[in-house]
Write a protein that holds these residues in place. Structure first.
Motif, PDB file in Angstrom:
ATOM      1  N   CYS B 363       0.812  -1.220   0.000  1.00  0.00           N
ATOM      2  CA  CYS B 363       0.000   0.000   0.000  1.00  0.00           C
ATOM      3  C   CYS B 363       0.847   1.272   0.000  1.00  0.00           C
ATOM      4  O   CYS B 363       1.761   1.436   0.800  1.00  0.00           O
ATOM      5  N   ILE B 364       0.527   2.196  -0.898  1.00  0.00           N
ATOM      6  CA  ILE B 364       1.208   3.489  -0.932  1.00  0.00           C
ATOM      7  C   ILE B 364       0.304   4.605  -0.402  1.00  0.00           C
ATOM      8  O   ILE B 364       0.571   5.791  -0.626  1.00  0.00           O
ATOM      9  N   ARG B 365      -0.773   4.220   0.283  1.00  0.00           N
ATOM     10  CA  ARG B 365      -1.625   5.173   1.013  1.00  0.00           C
ATOM     11  C   ARG B 365      -2.223   6.250   0.105  1.00  0.00           C
ATOM     12  O   ARG B 365      -2.189   7.429   0.435  1.00  0.00           O
ATOM     13  N   CYS B 366      -2.771   5.810  -1.014  1.00  0.00           N
ATOM     14  CA  CYS B 366      -3.346   6.784  -1.935  1.00  0.00           C
ATOM     15  C   CYS B 366      -4.808   7.073  -1.624  1.00  0.00           C
ATOM     16  O   CYS B 366      -5.357   8.068  -2.064  1.00  0.00           O
ATOM     17  N   ALA B 367      -5.468   6.152  -0.925  1.00  0.00           N
ATOM     18  CA  ALA B 367      -6.876   6.301  -0.526  1.00  0.00           C
ATOM     19  C   ALA B 367      -7.873   6.031  -1.648  1.00  0.00           C
ATOM     20  O   ALA B 367      -9.078   6.201  -1.461  1.00  0.00           O
ATOM     21  N   CYS B 369      -8.855   3.247  -2.696  1.00  0.00           N
ATOM     22  CA  CYS B 369      -9.759   2.153  -2.311  1.00  0.00           C
ATOM     23  C   CYS B 369     -10.919   2.666  -1.471  1.00  0.00           C
ATOM     24  O   CYS B 369     -12.056   2.261  -1.655  1.00  0.00           O
ATOM     25  N   ILE B 392      -8.503  -0.685   2.779  1.00  0.00           N
ATOM     26  CA  ILE B 392      -7.136  -0.987   3.221  1.00  0.00           C
ATOM     27  C   ILE B 392      -7.099  -1.122   4.742  1.00  0.00           C
ATOM     28  O   ILE B 392      -6.398  -1.980   5.283  1.00  0.00           O
ATOM     29  N   CYS B 425      -6.899   0.012  -7.010  1.00  0.00           N
ATOM     30  CA  CYS B 425      -5.643   0.042  -6.258  1.00  0.00           C
ATOM     31  C   CYS B 425      -4.435   0.116  -7.202  1.00  0.00           C
ATOM     32  O   CYS B 425      -4.252  -0.747  -8.050  1.00  0.00           O
ATOM     33  N   PRO B 426      -3.599   1.144  -7.054  1.00  0.00           N
ATOM     34  CA  PRO B 426      -2.485   1.328  -7.985  1.00  0.00           C
ATOM     35  C   PRO B 426      -1.392   0.263  -7.846  1.00  0.00           C
ATOM     36  O   PRO B 426      -0.570   0.131  -8.745  1.00  0.00           O
ATOM     37  N   VAL B 427      -1.382  -0.454  -6.734  1.00  0.00           N
ATOM     38  CA  VAL B 427      -0.384  -1.522  -6.594  1.00  0.00           C
ATOM     39  C   VAL B 427      -1.054  -2.898  -6.534  1.00  0.00           C
ATOM     40  O   VAL B 427      -0.482  -3.871  -6.046  1.00  0.00           O
ATOM     41  N   ILE B 429      -3.376  -4.531  -4.938  1.00  0.00           N
ATOM     42  CA  ILE B 429      -3.553  -5.369  -3.749  1.00  0.00           C
ATOM     43  C   ILE B 429      -4.887  -6.111  -3.894  1.00  0.00           C
ATOM     44  O   ILE B 429      -5.919  -5.474  -4.120  1.00  0.00           O
TER      45      ILE B 429
END
Ligand code: SF4
Lengths: 253, 523
Positions: B363-367, B369, B392, B425-427, B429
């Motif tokens: 998670c890169i904490r983009c919010a 999700c 998340i 989700c950009p990564v 997950i």
């Protein structure tokens, strides 16, 4: 002229437990549609359920019986077709995981094989039979709810819309928030009743606003949820599975 | 700390905490961590610890009826959701970027020990000091010592999730040090005696009338007052905040930050932000302390090429964030001359040890999700009883904290598994898969301890479904039920099923199942 199917194979129908008991009309329509298109339909009686109620609630061991019954019923079939994006997704995405967790290597191998032959109805029609116009007639206004599992897990994409666009007389009205979850979520609806009810009534409200006669979708579980709200509200909007529309010939429903 | 696990009490308690009191959205649990005799320097947050929050369904039931919150949340999430979708669609290689993002973070996880030591060596070589913290207490102890060594009693802060996670502000407050939030939304939250409800937009649950009220009431207690004629124009609210913060920026000797990325092969820390407050904190004070979770590393500086495309588009829906600050240790004569990095575990290595759950560490904490989540949209972040809310939060918080408390046992069930989160989700997950995995872990734990109705029902149903013919015979009972009730729909059901009929009718099965039809027609 309806499209001519590329092939007319033997098909094993995966009724799914909820359709078998609660919505037999959907499975009957699926059988009639496939037979009308020239397929030979069989119903392996050893089948029961996709098991997602167990898996998604965390009861993996309890769901294993469903994995075994699916393998027993469908091993050896080239084409297994179910009228539910959700149940077919559970088979394809979760059965391999459950089998692997069980430590039964034989089961895991059998599962790997059988899931590769499992299709959701619109996939089978568009990708295997390569038809869009199935000769259906349905002169009604409908609105379409994309169920989460059809949209994001089974990834049915445009297939349902392509099929609907060829139904004679059908008028499709876009549903606001068509890709938003209806709030059913299996046991979510009893574990988180307030949020679930709010989502369901939101969805039902948008559906009523369309002024359509029918609310169509590819998953009867979602329609059970939204339909329950509609019935409580005394709405005349009728939930219907797409298979039932596609099975409709000149005679209507 | 009073052990307040009583959900009813927790729910019934409007939280009113500390000077100026009246947090709108706290859940009112337990008592504060700072002794009440202590003269506070900063606004008190809602009383109680997040971990003692009521389980999700109870918290959600209370919050879902708050119409102001609902309207604020709906407006904010729908706006940002649409912006994200638009800018993500602009990039033809978006899916490849997501794939690369996931792979970069997975590589990091596979060799985390190596990259951590590489980062440490590069930081030290560039004049920074590195500290290792196993948990929140150790991190706070380290930070307090570092601040005290400067002989100051206040710090300025850049918005940081990890400092929320370790409850650093309250630890500093207890040590007599004031930590001033400088991000606009964090300032609103801090002055509002509130908790953030979103990892990107901490005050997403507030509207501008509420912000105006908070500024007028609170700013004067903690520094430069808001102008008396302040209205609810966003530009005027921002100007009031700027003026209020300016004196704090100019005064502060120590700044505390998190980090969005820590580049192992260069020893570079990266912060992305929108307001410039971060740039002030990173450049004006003499001493900079950055605390970061050990999962925030990326192996090489080239990896930033991927991450700095993914993050702004996924979070604020911008092509590029207004400020990107990077620093590598100390630059002589320029910016802070004493640079510290605190590397925090706090449960992360335990998450890494779980093959099914570890993807949460990408998670890169983009919010994105939470902005896409229909459940979060309805109840807001405070329902999750955790610093990390939304999807998340539902997979990360129980894993980081260990699944012991009621709230953590409820979070993995706070989802319909609709999959909207995983799609954005950009990564990449697999949030629904991890939710299911955690549900399984919770159920296995429950099974070891007691029987319960749910377990009994699942056991019976599992048996019934295990054989097709058995299921077919039992399925006939449904038809019998229909004949007995004679109804097409039921309006009221007993037990847990009541939760269904509270809001909707239940369609009854028809008299004949498909199986019976097939037998008659084809059998
Ligand atoms: S889980 Fe994915 S979408 Fe959610 S905050 Fe983290 S990176 Fe963003």
């Amino acid at each position: 002229m309806p499209d001519k199917p590329k092939i007319t194979p033997k098909v094993a129908i995966f009724a799914t437990c909820i359709n078998d008991v609660m919505f037999p009309e959907t499975v009957i329509a699926t059988v009639q549609l496939l037979e009308r298109l020239g397929c030979t339909v069989e119903f392996p009686v050893e089948q029961s359920c996709c098991g997602q109620m167990f898996t998604n609630t965390g009861y993996f061991r309890e769901g294993l019986g469903c994995v075994r019954s699916y393998v027993e019923a469908f091993s050896g079939y080239e084409y297994i077709v179910g009228p539910s994006g959700s149940c077919v997704t559970a088979v394809r995405d979760q059965h391999p995981m459950l089998a692997a967790q069980s430590g039964d290597a034989g089961l895991a191998a059998a599962v790997d094989d059988v899931v590769r032959h499992s299709y959701e109805l619109t996939e089978f029609l568009c990708d295997v039979l390569e038809v869009e116009d199935v000769g259906a007639v349905f002169a009604h206004k409908v609105t379409y709810h994309l169920t989460c599992h059809s949209l994001r897990f089974a990834r049915l994409g445009e297939r349902p819309l392509r099929l609907m666009s060829k139904v004679r007389g059908l008028e499709l009205i876009e549903l606001e928030g068509f890709d938003q979850c209806c709030g059913f979520g299996g046991t979510f609806c009893v574990k988180n009743p307030d949020v679930s009810a709010d989502m369901a009534s939101c969805k039902a409200g948008y559906a009523v606003d369309t002024g359509a006669e029918y609310l169509v979708s590819l998953d009867n579980a979602c329609l059970l949820n939204i339909g329950g709200v509609l019935h409580r509200a005394g709405s005349s909007l009728k939930p219907i599975h797409l298979a039932e529309i596609l099975a409709c010939g000149e005679g209507g429903l | 700390m009073s052990d307040n696990r009583d959900k009813e009490q927790g729910l019934g308690n409007e939280s009113s905490a500390g000077a100026g009191g009246g947090a709108g959205a706290g859940l009112g649990v337990g008592t504060g961590t700072v002794a009440s005799t202590h003269q506070r320097r900063t606004p008190a947050p809602p009383a109680g610890r997040l971990i003692d929050s009521p389980p999700f369904p109870a918290a959600a039931a209370r919050l879902i009826g708050n119409q102001t919150l609902r309207a604020n949340m709906r407006h904010a999430t729908h706006t940002i959701r649409a912006k994200r979708a638009k800018v993500a669609a602009e990039l033809p290689n978006w899916e490849q970027l997501r794939q690369a993002g996931a792979q970069i973070k997975d590589r990091l996880g596979r060799h985390l020990d190596y990259y951590l030591e590489q980062l440490e060596a590069n930081l030290i070589a560039n004049g920074a000091q590195v500290h290792w913290a196993a948990d929140a207490d150790e991190a706070n102890r380290i930070i307090i010592e570092l601040v005290k060594a400067q002989d100051v009693d206040e710090v300025v802060k850049i918005k940081s999730m990890v400092t929320q996670e370790i409850e650093m502000n309250e630890a500093l407050e207890a040590a007599g040090i004031a930590a001033w939030e400088t991000d606009l939304a964090e300032l609103i939250v801090q002055l509002g005696h509130d908790r953030p409800s979103n990892i990107l937009v901490p005050a997403i649950h507030r509207n501008r009338d509420e912000v105006r009220e908070i500024f007028l009431r609170e700013m004067k207690l903690y520094g430069k007052p808001a102008p008396e004629d302040l209205d609810n124009e966003p530009a005027h609210l921002a100007a009031a905040a700027r003026a209020h913060l300016r004196e704090k920026f100019l005064r502060a000797k120590v700044a505390i930050s998190g980090a969005n990325f820590c580049v192992a092969d260069t020893g570079t820390l990266v912060i992305v932000e929108s307001e410039g407050n971060g740039r002030m904190c990173l450049t004006l004070p003499d001493v900079l302390i950055s605390v970061t979770g050990i999962e925030k590393l990326v192996p090489t500086v080239e990896d930033l090429e991927v991450m700095l495309q993914l993050l702004p588009r996924s979070s604020t829906g911008e092509r590029m964030n207004p400020y990107t600050s990077m620093w590598t240790g100390v630059t002589p004569g320029d910016g802070p001359q004493e640079v510290h990095v605190v590397l925090l575990d706090n449960g992360r290595s335990r998450v890494l040890a779980d093959p099914e759950g570890r993807a949460a560490l990408r998670c890169i904490r983009c919010a994105a999700c939470m902005h896409s989540c229909p459940v979060y949209e309805r109840v807001g972040g405070h329902a999750y009883g955790s610093v990390y809310p939304g999807p998340i939060g539902a997979i990360l918080s129980p894993q980081l904290r260990g699944i012991n408390d009621a709230v953590d046992k409820s979070l993995p069930f706070a989802s319909t598994l609709c999959g909207a989160c995983a799609e954005v989700c950009p990564v990449k997950i697999p949030i629904p898969d991890i939710l299911v995995h955690l549900r399984h872990r919770i159920v296995e734990e429950v099974k070891r301890k007691h029987l319960g109705l749910e377990r009994f029902l699942m056991g019976v149903a599992g048996w019934a479904m295990a054989r097709g013919r058995r299921f077919g015979r039992l399925g006939k009972l449904a038809g019998v039920a229909r004949r007995l009730t004679g109804r097409e729909y039921l309006r009221r059901l007993p037990g847990p099923a009541h939760n269904w009929t509270r809001a909707r009718d239940l369609r009854m099965p028809p008299k004949q199942s498909f199986r019976s039809w097939w037998k008659k027609e084809h059998g």
